[in-house]
Design a protein around this motif. Structure first.
Motif, PDB file in Angstrom:
ATOM      1  N   PHE A1083       0.830  -1.207   0.000  1.00 60.05           N
ATOM      2  CA  PHE A1083       0.000   0.000   0.000  1.00 60.05           C
ATOM      3  C   PHE A1083       0.866   1.258   0.000  1.00 60.05           C
ATOM      4  N   GLU A1084       1.957   1.257   0.773  1.00 56.18           N
ATOM      5  CA  GLU A1084       2.845   2.417   0.816  1.00 56.18           C
ATOM      6  C   GLU A1084       3.456   2.668  -0.568  1.00 56.18           C
ATOM      7  N   SER A1085       3.797   1.569  -1.269  1.00 58.86           N
ATOM      8  CA  SER A1085       4.349   1.719  -2.628  1.00 58.86           C
ATOM      9  C   SER A1085       3.308   2.318  -3.565  1.00 58.86           C
ATOM     10  N   ALA A1086       2.069   1.848  -3.448  1.00 59.65           N
ATOM     11  CA  ALA A1086       0.987   2.382  -4.285  1.00 59.65           C
ATOM     12  C   ALA A1086       0.784   3.868  -4.001  1.00 59.65           C
ATOM     13  N   THR A1087       0.774   4.217  -2.726  1.00 56.44           N
ATOM     14  CA  THR A1087       0.613   5.623  -2.332  1.00 56.44           C
ATOM     15  C   THR A1087       1.758   6.457  -2.881  1.00 56.44           C
ATOM     16  N   PHE A1088       2.962   5.920  -2.763  1.00 57.11           N
ATOM     17  CA  PHE A1088       4.168   6.602  -3.229  1.00 57.11           C
ATOM     18  C   PHE A1088       4.054   6.937  -4.719  1.00 57.11           C
ATOM     19  N   TYR A1089       3.651   5.964  -5.529  1.00 47.82           N
ATOM     20  CA  TYR A1089       3.566   6.194  -6.972  1.00 47.82           C
ATOM     21  C   TYR A1089       2.378   7.086  -7.339  1.00 47.82           C
ATOM     22  N   SER A1090       1.293   6.977  -6.595  1.00 42.03           N
ATOM     23  CA  SER A1090       0.145   7.840  -6.905  1.00 42.03           C
ATOM     24  C   SER A1090       0.468   9.300  -6.578  1.00 42.03           C
ATOM     25  N   LEU A1091       1.221   9.522  -5.483  1.00 43.42           N
ATOM     26  CA  LEU A1091       1.633  10.886  -5.151  1.00 43.42           C
ATOM     27  C   LEU A1091       2.617  11.417  -6.190  1.00 43.42           C
ATOM     28  N   LYS A1092       3.508  10.539  -6.653  1.00 45.64           N
ATOM     29  CA  LYS A1092       4.420  10.926  -7.738  1.00 45.64           C
ATOM     30  C   LYS A1092       3.622  11.352  -8.964  1.00 45.64           C
ATOM     31  N   GLY A1093       2.585  10.579  -9.275  1.00 42.97           N
ATOM     32  CA  GLY A1093       1.732  10.890 -10.419  1.00 42.97           C
ATOM     33  C   GLY A1093       1.066  12.248 -10.269  1.00 42.97           C
ATOM     34  N   GLN A1094       0.602  12.556  -9.041  1.00 39.47           N
ATOM     35  CA  GLN A1094      -0.026  13.857  -8.793  1.00 39.47           C
ATOM     36  C   GLN A1094       0.953  15.001  -9.030  1.00 39.47           C
ATOM     37  N   VAL A1095       2.194  14.827  -8.538  1.00 45.03           N
ATOM     38  CA  VAL A1095       3.215  15.866  -8.722  1.00 45.03           C
ATOM     39  C   VAL A1095       3.477  16.087 -10.207  1.00 45.03           C
ATOM     40  N   CYS A1096       3.673  14.993 -10.946  1.00 50.72           N
ATOM     41  CA  CYS A1096       3.948  15.092 -12.397  1.00 50.72           C
ATOM     42  C   CYS A1096       2.783  15.758 -13.134  1.00 50.72           C
ATOM     43  N   PHE A1097       1.562  15.386 -12.746  1.00 50.06           N
ATOM     44  CA  PHE A1097       0.372  15.971 -13.373  1.00 50.06           C
ATOM     45  C   PHE A1097       0.326  17.476 -13.109  1.00 50.06           C
ATOM     46  N   ASN A1098       0.562  17.875 -11.866  1.00 47.70           N
ATOM     47  CA  ASN A1098       0.443  19.292 -11.488  1.00 47.70           C
ATOM     48  C   ASN A1098       1.439  20.179 -12.224  1.00 47.70           C
ATOM     49  N   ILE A1099       2.635  19.645 -12.488  1.00 50.18           N
ATOM     50  CA  ILE A1099       3.625  20.501 -13.153  1.00 50.18           C
ATOM     51  C   ILE A1099       3.626  20.316 -14.667  1.00 50.18           C
ATOM     52  N   LEU A1104       4.836  11.194 -17.893  1.00 56.28           N
ATOM     53  CA  LEU A1104       5.424  10.618 -16.681  1.00 56.28           C
ATOM     54  C   LEU A1104       4.338  10.365 -15.630  1.00 56.28           C
ATOM     55  N   ALA A1105       3.380  11.282 -15.547  1.00 57.63           N
ATOM     56  CA  ALA A1105       2.275  11.120 -14.591  1.00 57.63           C
ATOM     57  C   ALA A1105       1.489   9.851 -14.900  1.00 57.63           C
ATOM     58  N   LYS A1106       1.197   9.637 -16.188  1.00 52.76           N
ATOM     59  CA  LYS A1106       0.442   8.447 -16.608  1.00 52.76           C
ATOM     60  C   LYS A1106       1.178   7.176 -16.202  1.00 52.76           C
ATOM     61  N   LYS A1107       2.494   7.176 -16.416  1.00 48.35           N
ATOM     62  CA  LYS A1107       3.320   6.006 -16.072  1.00 48.35           C
ATOM     63  C   LYS A1107       3.255   5.725 -14.567  1.00 48.35           C
ATOM     64  N   MET A1108       3.354   6.762 -13.769  1.00 49.97           N
ATOM     65  CA  MET A1108       3.334   6.616 -12.302  1.00 49.97           C
ATOM     66  C   MET A1108       1.962   6.137 -11.814  1.00 49.97           C
ATOM     67  N   LEU A1109       0.905   6.695 -12.390  1.00 52.66           N
ATOM     68  CA  LEU A1109      -0.449   6.337 -11.956  1.00 52.66           C
ATOM     69  C   LEU A1109      -0.781   4.895 -12.316  1.00 52.66           C
ATOM     70  N   ARG A1110      -0.344   4.459 -13.474  1.00 51.85           N
ATOM     71  CA  ARG A1110      -0.548   3.052 -13.871  1.00 51.85           C
ATOM     72  C   ARG A1110       0.180   2.127 -12.885  1.00 51.85           C
ATOM     73  N   LYS A1111       1.389   2.536 -12.502  1.00 49.34           N
ATOM     74  CA  LYS A1111       2.179   1.723 -11.575  1.00 49.34           C
ATOM     75  C   LYS A1111       1.476   1.637 -10.214  1.00 49.34           C
ATOM     76  N   ALA A1112       0.927   2.770  -9.775  1.00 47.57           N
ATOM     77  CA  ALA A1112       0.202   2.793  -8.508  1.00 47.57           C
ATOM     78  C   ALA A1112      -0.998   1.859  -8.550  1.00 47.57           C
ATOM     79  N   LEU A1113      -1.744   1.889  -9.653  1.00 50.17           N
ATOM     80  CA  LEU A1113      -2.923   1.027  -9.797  1.00 50.17           C
ATOM     81  C   LEU A1113      -2.533  -0.454  -9.801  1.00 50.17           C
ATOM     82  N   LYS A1114      -1.373  -0.739 -10.358  1.00 48.41           N
ATOM     83  CA  LYS A1114      -0.886  -2.124 -10.374  1.00 48.41           C
ATOM     84  C   LYS A1114      -0.657  -2.615  -8.945  1.00 48.41           C
TER      85      LYS A1114
END
Length: 1565
Positions: A1083-1099, A1104-1114
């Motif tokens: 769960f911590e790994s999923a949270t980590f990648y979803s937060l990464k995705g949020q950062v990439c999306f915001n900037i 890169l955001a899409k890649k991180m979010l897919r990883k989080a969902l996995k």
């Protein structure tokens, strides 16, 4: 027995050079005492006792009758061999080889006790003592050597030995007892003769001294053998471990050699006399005797300057002065043959070594060895090492470099100097300024100080009276550099500059300053021989002084005029008076020929006689004196005070230089064009604006290989990944480019940080640590303890936490101590987090000007004022609850004073206290920043009580809460019947919001929070420190949990950069935890990648955001499809799920577990971002991925059974369908969202959901171009968020509302909204809302025909904040600001400035985020491009046609994209029409104009409609605009105040719109 342990010195050196704060004294103490205590225990077990510890050696004694000596020697040999066995195979845990050498001797010894009434020492002397030292010197590693006498007296049948060639000493091989020999019986028999050996009931004790009864008289007499500082700390109940640390000190080793040292009666008096004098000198100079030894090399005193509580700023100078004093005195003491002194400075271990039952306070380190070796190898003189030489404030002529010698045990001591004292004659050439001016090195940050000099210099040259300019500042502030610059600027015709630098020794030399100045005036400083000086003097004073008095100049100028009878009869006072009169005449004569400027560096060292002369001089002779000085420690003399009070004296107090100047200095020193943002923050914060601190920090980083230099990379060449996502290099200001024109911004280097380095944990440089220790040691012990405890918490802390961890303090005591420390500038105090943040952004002026010194207050007045000020401060501290260290180096230094176990215990205390509040604020219902996070991970230290569990459950459950009556709102069934028209539905929704607002205003229940959101403060003072406490405790899983919470919190606050920083911290921990396979880590790994995705999306890095979010969902077991086949399968499954969920909504479902909810919440975040990313892509099939992501979001939200998540998903789903152009579906989901909120509990979260719906619907309506409805909804959302005191939501509503009002030309309401936005940005220190405020102000100037804020204000804001981390890493806002400024300059035809801002905007364009803000920014950017195209066409540039075609395609593409929103289309069609007319395509121009007008009419977009009509009329008329049309327009732009007051008709402002020029030859119309 003499035991010498090798390896400790090397180990001390290794630890003293440690890079991080978590390495050092604690490990060293553990290792030292592990080995030493093992030796001590062996000695005690075998019946001996420890006489003395001598650093890494010890002297043990077996006191025994003569007849038992043979047997006891056997026991001691056995003990020695046992000690060797301890070290035979052991390497220390640090990889250093620890070995021992042992010498044994036997015979008679004498004890010598000496000292004064406060301190006693003892020595053992005699042949046996000399023998044991000699035996130990003959030993190699792991050998036992017997002295001749010991070999004679031992039982030779028991010992096998090896003879040493040409020596009488022997080496022990082993003990060889007979086969019948029983050592235990033998040992017991031997010990029966030892009175002090524990037996019987006490046999389990190692020493009988441990069980002595309390005896005050004995304690008083024994206390005299303790060092004063240690005795104080024991009295103050300091724990034993607190006394051990790695500390910068100065060692003074004094060795006294006697003619015959074996007779106590002969040397006792000499040692006593020497000791009394040494003690008295050290007491004056703040040093202490640590140890006294007596071996074959005489009596040695180990003196130390800088022990805890004794640190002073000029420690090295004091040590050298005391060494010279001791040398001079002891050289005259009867019976002392020679005196040798070695002085060395550096970091050593100061602390307690030994066993728990027998230990001493001592010093160990390379510097102790160097001082001892210099004392031995350079006999009969005072010597010092290069560190001491360089650190002293003594003049160069005080020293003489000596030839290097190879010294035992010292690999490289560096240069060795002899200290000469003042016996040598002063050379005048030694008193110039410390260094010469470097023309290529600018003086940064001191422009104001130099302007004062220039102004006073002009005044002095113009008038005929004296001027005095004084620069006062603490060491390191750059006073000498200012004077070097002043000396250079003072050069000129008809005036002469004389510059000198003083040292501490100058203060003790009568008339020294005037002597040096006059030597320069008379030209004697360059004379190589006294005869040359004599000749010069005769020529200068021939007409001013009678020849018989020439001899008065002998002593002062080191000449040899014959001494006359008249002069010999003169008293000293009369001679001085005669000299002063002569010098005054010389100077009067000199100033008639040329103006004289005296420059004196370190003027605090001017002697009192010189001050008197200078005071008289400025009254009688027109002269300009410039001084630099440190603050006076005590009241200056009368003459100095008179100068300070003089009306012609200007007193400039130097302060810290500004952060921009520190940045410029760093870039210049490192020869780079930019430095990493974290490095900039570390150096600016750590240096406190003091240039010397900055230099030392850079040196320290360079020594530890932290700095990495690399060529600057362009954005195009950079392969985008997470690690280079934030290429955040801070660049120097343009001021540096002006000073150094050869800076190459495109091909220069930037300074990065080595991988894995944590700057926060770096140990401070030794020089800065020493400065902090001086300040720390000047405090009383209780204040020191408070500072040390505060250092554990961190640089910022709360009074509540400090009180929790302070041992045995009451609140009154703590407040009083804090007030004193705030007054001493150790701490700053703040009432709340906002006050702290405001203070951190403000920087004090670099200098203050006074016309008298602040040190001239009367002592009585100061005492009274100080008492009143302290009482005021105590009141202020009571009000404040946030405290911060003024200097980060003080916090780091104090932190390092703790030992490892103590640190852990304190960190644990802090963590226990903080974790109770480690969640969102009460306003936000005390939830986790990551929903349900703490239910997924076991991170709590404290066991939960029943009340806590109930509170948590209440905060996270979905049960209805107590609510105010919503009887005015109908129930869910039939809320929106099918027969209602769209207008009726609209009125019903707006009416519902009005009812809610009325209830919120009038209800007496606690719906409205009493205070605004405090999450930012909780983040800074609770969660951030808590993560670091867990990191220090080695609790990586808990630290990771809080790093993820921190990242999520920063995302909530809109700070993507800080979220990135803490996600990187979390990544380091995640890697260490990967080996442990558990659900929690998944769960911590999923949270980590979803937060990464949020950062990439915001900037704006959506790939890169899409890649991180897919990883989080996995990680969340919710794989998002990749192939088209799986896409259609997933779509089919999710559609069926959606239908099922909608049908089940009527039925009551059992609530889900909290862990499952945590999973679902993460999934909704991922899906919400994914559909927006896919929607923004131009590939046709991506719309199916977007649709699937939106469906999966809504299904996941329905599964949570959470009203808020369901409503958010409904509104997202509706927006997705509207942007995709699906008619009908979007309306259904908006209605469903409204139906959902009609019956939710309207309290707490329920009210926030209603406000959120109003805000989101307003935003959707704005994007879709329904401007009137957007304004209606936005106004209501604004009222709700204002009542709910949520500034982060409130500013978003105001931004969107201002956009709607601008397009509708409702200027009165718009300016009201802008006022609210400005007030919010100021009150909350909110940079984003301020940026949007200026964006709208630029829009008003560009499109509305009036000004709300001048263009200069907007430009100033942009230039000051373009490096702001929140704006820089938020896609859209800076793009909009830069593009607006580019449009402004393009309209003015100022193409140079246009290119600057256009290029800045261009760099941000690739960071595409499907948000309203980005669309606003990109539309302005395209407009600036169109204006540039017009210039290209006008100038007939070759590729203008191609540029126009490409630009038209880009505009058409943006219109075709789903995410831009219809509201932007009128502007885009307007630009497309303009491109067509520029390119001669009249047909398409007409089509685009009419389309834009039709859309504007439908949307009610009056702003664009008016401009389109004007353009149409203008273009059709065929008239040509004047080249300076916009220049004339902006001169006539009225301010809003004139419109409001009626001085300007609001209808007239439409004439101020910009008319796009048509400059083709063949107008298609």
């Amino acid at each position: 027995m003499f035991v010498d342990i090798s390896g400790f010195t090397a180990m001390t050196e290794k630890f003293s050079r440690a890079m991080y704060m978590d390495r050092g004294a604690e490990q060293l103490v553990e290792i030292l005492n592990y080995y030493i205590s093992a030796i001590v225990e062996k000695v005690l077990v075998f019946g001996g006792d420890i006489l003395k510890f001598a650093g890494d050696a010890l002297l043990a004694l077996w006191k025994v009758e003569r007849k038992q000596l043979k047997n006891i020697i056997t026991v001691v040999i056995k003990c020695s061999l046992e000690i060797h066995r301890l070290f035979e195979t052991q390497l220390s845990e640090e990889g250093l080889d620890i070995r021992v050498k042992i010498g044994l001797s036997a015979g008679h010894i004498s004890i010598l006790v000496f000292g004064d009434e406060t301190r006693n020492y003892f020595l053992v002397i005699g042949q046996a003592v000399d023998d044991v030292r000699f035996a130990q010197n003959m030993a190699q590693m792991n050998e036992v050597i017997l002295s001749p006498n010991c070999w004679q007296l031992c039982d030779r049948s028991m010992v096998e030995i090896e003879r040493i060639p040409d020596q009488r000493v022997v080496k022990v091989i082993l003990l060889k007892p007979p086969s019948t020999f029983n050592f235990d019986e033998f040992f017991t028999k031997c010990m029966s003769f030892m009175d002090y050996y524990p037996t019987g009931d006490h046999k389990n004790f190692l020493r009988l001294a441990c069980i002595l009864d309390s005896d005050p008289e004995l304690e008083l007499s024994l206390q005299k053998y303790l060092m004063e500082s240690i005795s104080k700390q024991i009295d103050d109940k300091q724990l034993r471990g607190y006394l051990s640390e790695l500390r910068p000190v100065t060692i003074v080793f004094v060795n006294l050699m006697f003619k015959d040292q074996n007779k106590a009666e002969d040397i006792g008096q000499a040692i006593q006399d020497a000791c009394v004098h040494i003690t008295s000198v050290l007491r004056i100079f703040r040093g202490q005797i640590n140890k006294v030894f007596m071996f074959d090399k005489g009596c040695s005193f180990l003196c130390v300057f800088g022990f805890p509580g004794e640190k002073v700023p000029d420690e090295v100078t004091r040590a050298l002065e005391s060494a010279m004093d001791i040398f001079d005195f002891c050289s005259k003491v009867h019976k002392i043959q020679s005196v040798s002194i070695g002085v060395a400075s550096g970091i050593v271990f100061c602390g307690i070594v030994g066993h728990s039952v027998r230990h001493e306070y001592t010093v160990i380190g390379q510097k102790v060895n160097i001082a001892a070796r210099m004392m031995m190898y350079y006999p009969g003189i005072v010597t010092c090492d290069s560190v001491t030489y360089n650190s002293s404030d003594l003049p160069v002529y005080y020293f003489k470099e000596l030839p290097k010698k190879v010294m035992k045990g010292v690999a490289d001591s560096g240069p060795v100097y002899q200290c000469l004292g003042l016996n040598e004659k002063v050379m005048f050439g030694m008193a110039y300024l410390i260094s010469n001016r470097n023309e290529g090195y600018p003086l940064l940050g001191r422009d104001k100080e130099i302007r004062y000099f220039t102004c006073i210099m002009k005044d002095y040259l113009r008038c005929n009276c004296s001027r005095v300019l004084m620069y006062e500042g603490l060491p390191g502030y750059g006073k000498s550099q200012i004077l070097i610059e002043v000396e250079y600027l003072a050069q000129g015709e008809n005036h002469r500059t004389i510059a000198i630098a003083l040292t501490k020794i100058s203060y003790h030399q009568k008339f020294y300053t005037i002597q040096i100045l006059m030597a320069n005036v008379l030209g004697l400083d360059t004379c190589k021989h006294y005869k040359e000086r004599q000749s010069n003097l005769q020529n200068k004073v021939r007409t001013l002084l009678d020849e018989k008095f020439y001899c008065l100049l002998n002593d002062i100028f080191h000449v040899q005029f014959p001494i006359s009878r008249e002069a010999s009869k003169m008293s000293a006072a009369k001679k001085q008076k005669q000299l002063e009169a002569l010098f005054m005449k010389i100077l009067e004569q000199t100033v008639k020929e040329e103006r004289v400027i005296f420059i004196i560096d370190e003027a605090q060292f001017v002697d009192s006689v010189s001050w008197t002369f200078l005071e008289k001089l400025i009254r009688t002779v027109p002269i300009f004196i410039i001084m630099s000085l440190s603050p006076f420690i005590r009241m200056p003399c009368v003459a100095a005070s008179a100068i300070l009070k003089n009306r012609n004296t200007t007193y400039v107090t130097l302060g810290a230089i500004q952060p921009k100047d520190i940045l410029n200095k760093i870039c210049f020193d490192l020869n780079v064009i930019g430095i990493r943002k974290e490095l900039d923050s570390y150096l600016v914060e750590g240096s406190c604006g003091i240039p010397f601190y900055c230099e030392e920090l850079i040196k320290n980083l360079d020594n530890h290989k932290v700095l990495v230099f690399q060529p600057v990379e362009s954005d195009e060449k950079t392969n985008m990944n997470w690690n280079n996502l934030f290429k955040n290099f801070t660049k120097p200001t343009e001021e540096l480019s002006v000073l150094i024109p050869n800076i190459d911004e495109e091909h220069g280097d930037v300074c990065n940080i080595a991988s894995g380095v944590r700057l926060k944990n770096l140990s401070p440089p030794a020089s800065l640590k020493e400065i902090s220790l001086v300040q720390l040691d000047s405090m009383c012990l209780s204040h020191q303890m408070l500072v040390r405890c505060a250092a554990i918490i961190g640089q910022t802390f709360t009074t509540e936490l400090l009180f929790e961890i302070l041992p045995c303090w009451n609140m009154k005591m703590m407040i009083k101590a804090l007030a004193t420390l705030v007054e001493s500038n150790v701490f700053d105090c703040f009432r709340n987090g906002k006050e702290l943040q405001t203070a951190l952004k403000q920087h004090s002026a670099s200098c203050e000007v006074h016309f008298r010194s602040l040190s001239l207050k009367t002592s009585e007045g100061m005492t009274l004022d100080d008492e009143e000020e302290l009482l005021e401060l105590e009141g202020e501290v009571i009000e404040c609850h946030i405290i911060r260290f003024c200097n980060p180096m003080m916090q780091k230094t104090a932190y390092e004073l703790w030992l490892k176990d103590q640190k852990k215990a304190m960190h644990l205390k802090c963590a226990r206290f903080l974790e109770e509040n480690a969640h969102r604020c009460y306003h936000c219902r005390s939830e986790d920043f990551i929903p349900y996070h703490h239910f997924t991970v076991d991170i709590r230290l404290n066991s939960l009580d029943v009340d806590t569990i109930k509170t948590m459950a209440r905060n996270h459950r979905n049960e209805p809460q107590e609510e105010f009556s919503n009887s005015d709102v109908s129930k869910k069934a039939g809320i929106f019947p099918d027969y209602l028209s769209s207008e009726e539905i609209r009125d019903k929704i707006l009416g519902f919001f009005d009812i809610i607002i009325a209830k919120m205003k009038t209800t007496e229940e606690d719906i409205i929070p009493l205070e605004s959101c405090q999450c930012e403060e909780i983040l800074e003072i609770v969660i951030l420190p808590l993560a670091h406490h867990f990191l220090a405790l080695g609790e990586n899983n808990k630290a990771l949990y809080y790093f993820l919470e921190i990242a999520s919190a920063y995302l909530t606050l809109g700070d993507n950069y800080m979220a990135f920083i803490y996600l990187n911290e979390g990544e380091k921990l995640l890697k260490t935890l990967k080996k442990e396979k558990s659900w929690n880590q998944t769960f911590e790994s999923a949270t980590f990648y979803s937060l990464k995705g949020q950062v990439c999306f915001n900037i704006g890095h959506t790939v890169l955001a899409k890649k991180m979010l897919r990883k989080a969902l996995k990680f969340l077991n919710r794989v998002f499809p990749v192939t088209l086949l799986s896409l259609f399968l997933h779509t089919h499954v999710e559609k069926n799920r959606h239908t099922r969920y909608l049908n089940q909504q009527i039925q009551e479902e059992p609530p889900l577990g909290k862990r499952r909810l945590a999973h679902l919440y993460r999934q909704t975040v991922c899906f919400s971002l994914l559909w927006k990313i896919y929607s923004s892509n131009c590939f046709f099939h991506y719309k199916y991925y977007a649709h699937l992501a939106a469906t999966m979001q809504i299904n996941t939200a329905l599964e949570t059974q959470d009203n808020f998540e369901i409503i958010k998903a409904y509104l997202d789903y509706s927006l997705h369908h509207q942007l995709a152009g699906y008619e009908g579906v979007w309306f259904k989901y908006e209605i469903m969202a409204m139906e959902q909120i009609f019956n939710i509990p309207l309290k707490g979260e329920g009210i926030e959901i209603v406000a959120y719906v109003a805000e989101t619907l307003s935003c959707i309506k704005l994007i879709m171009g329904h401007l009137d409805l957007a304004i209606e909804l936005g106004s209501r959302a604004h009222k709700m968020w204002a009542l709910l005191r949520n500034p982060n939501k409130h500013y978003q509503v105001l931004c969107k509302l201002s956009a709607s009002l601008l397009l509708r030309c409702k200027y009165k309401q718009l300016t009201q909204v802008l006022e609210w936005l400005w007030d919010l940005s100021v009150a909350e220190e909110h940079i984003f809302s301020k940026a949007y405020f200026y964006f709208v102000c630029l829009d008003i100037m560009l499109y509305c025909g009036f000004t709300y804020r001048p263009f200069e204000d907007c430009l100033d804001f942009i230039n000051k904040n373009d490096d702001n981390r929140i704006l820089k890493f938020q896609s859209g806002i800076l793009l909009g600001l830069y593009s607006c400024v580019a449009i402004w300059y393009a309209r003015l035809q100022d193409w140079d400035n246009f290119k600057i801002f256009f290029n800045r905007a261009k760099a941000l364009v690739p960071r595409r985020t499907p948000t309203f803000l980005y669309c606003e920014g990109i539309s302005r950017y395209l407009e600036s491009q169109v204006l540039y195209l017009q210039k290209q066409i006008e100038e007939q540039v070759d590729n203008a046609q191609d540029s126009g075609v490409e630009l038209l395609k880009n505009l058409e593409s943006l219109v075709a994209k789903n995410t831009s929103g219809p509201v932007f289309h009128p502007r885009l069609y307007h630009l497309m029409a303009y491109i067509c007319i520029l390119m001669g395509d009249g047909e398409n121009c007409d089509f685009f104009l009419n389309t834009g007008l039709q859309l504007s009419e439908n949307q009610g977009n009056l702003l664009e409609k008016c401009w389109l009509n004007m353009s149409k009329e203008w273009w059709y008329s065929g008239s040509e605009a004047a080249p300076d049309q916009w220049t004339q327009t902006i001169l006539n732009l009225p301010p809003w105040e004139k419109i409001l007051s009626g001085k300007v008709n609001i209808q007239d402002i439409h004439k101020n719109k910009f008319l796009m020029r048509v400059n083709i030859l063949d107008n298609p119309f």
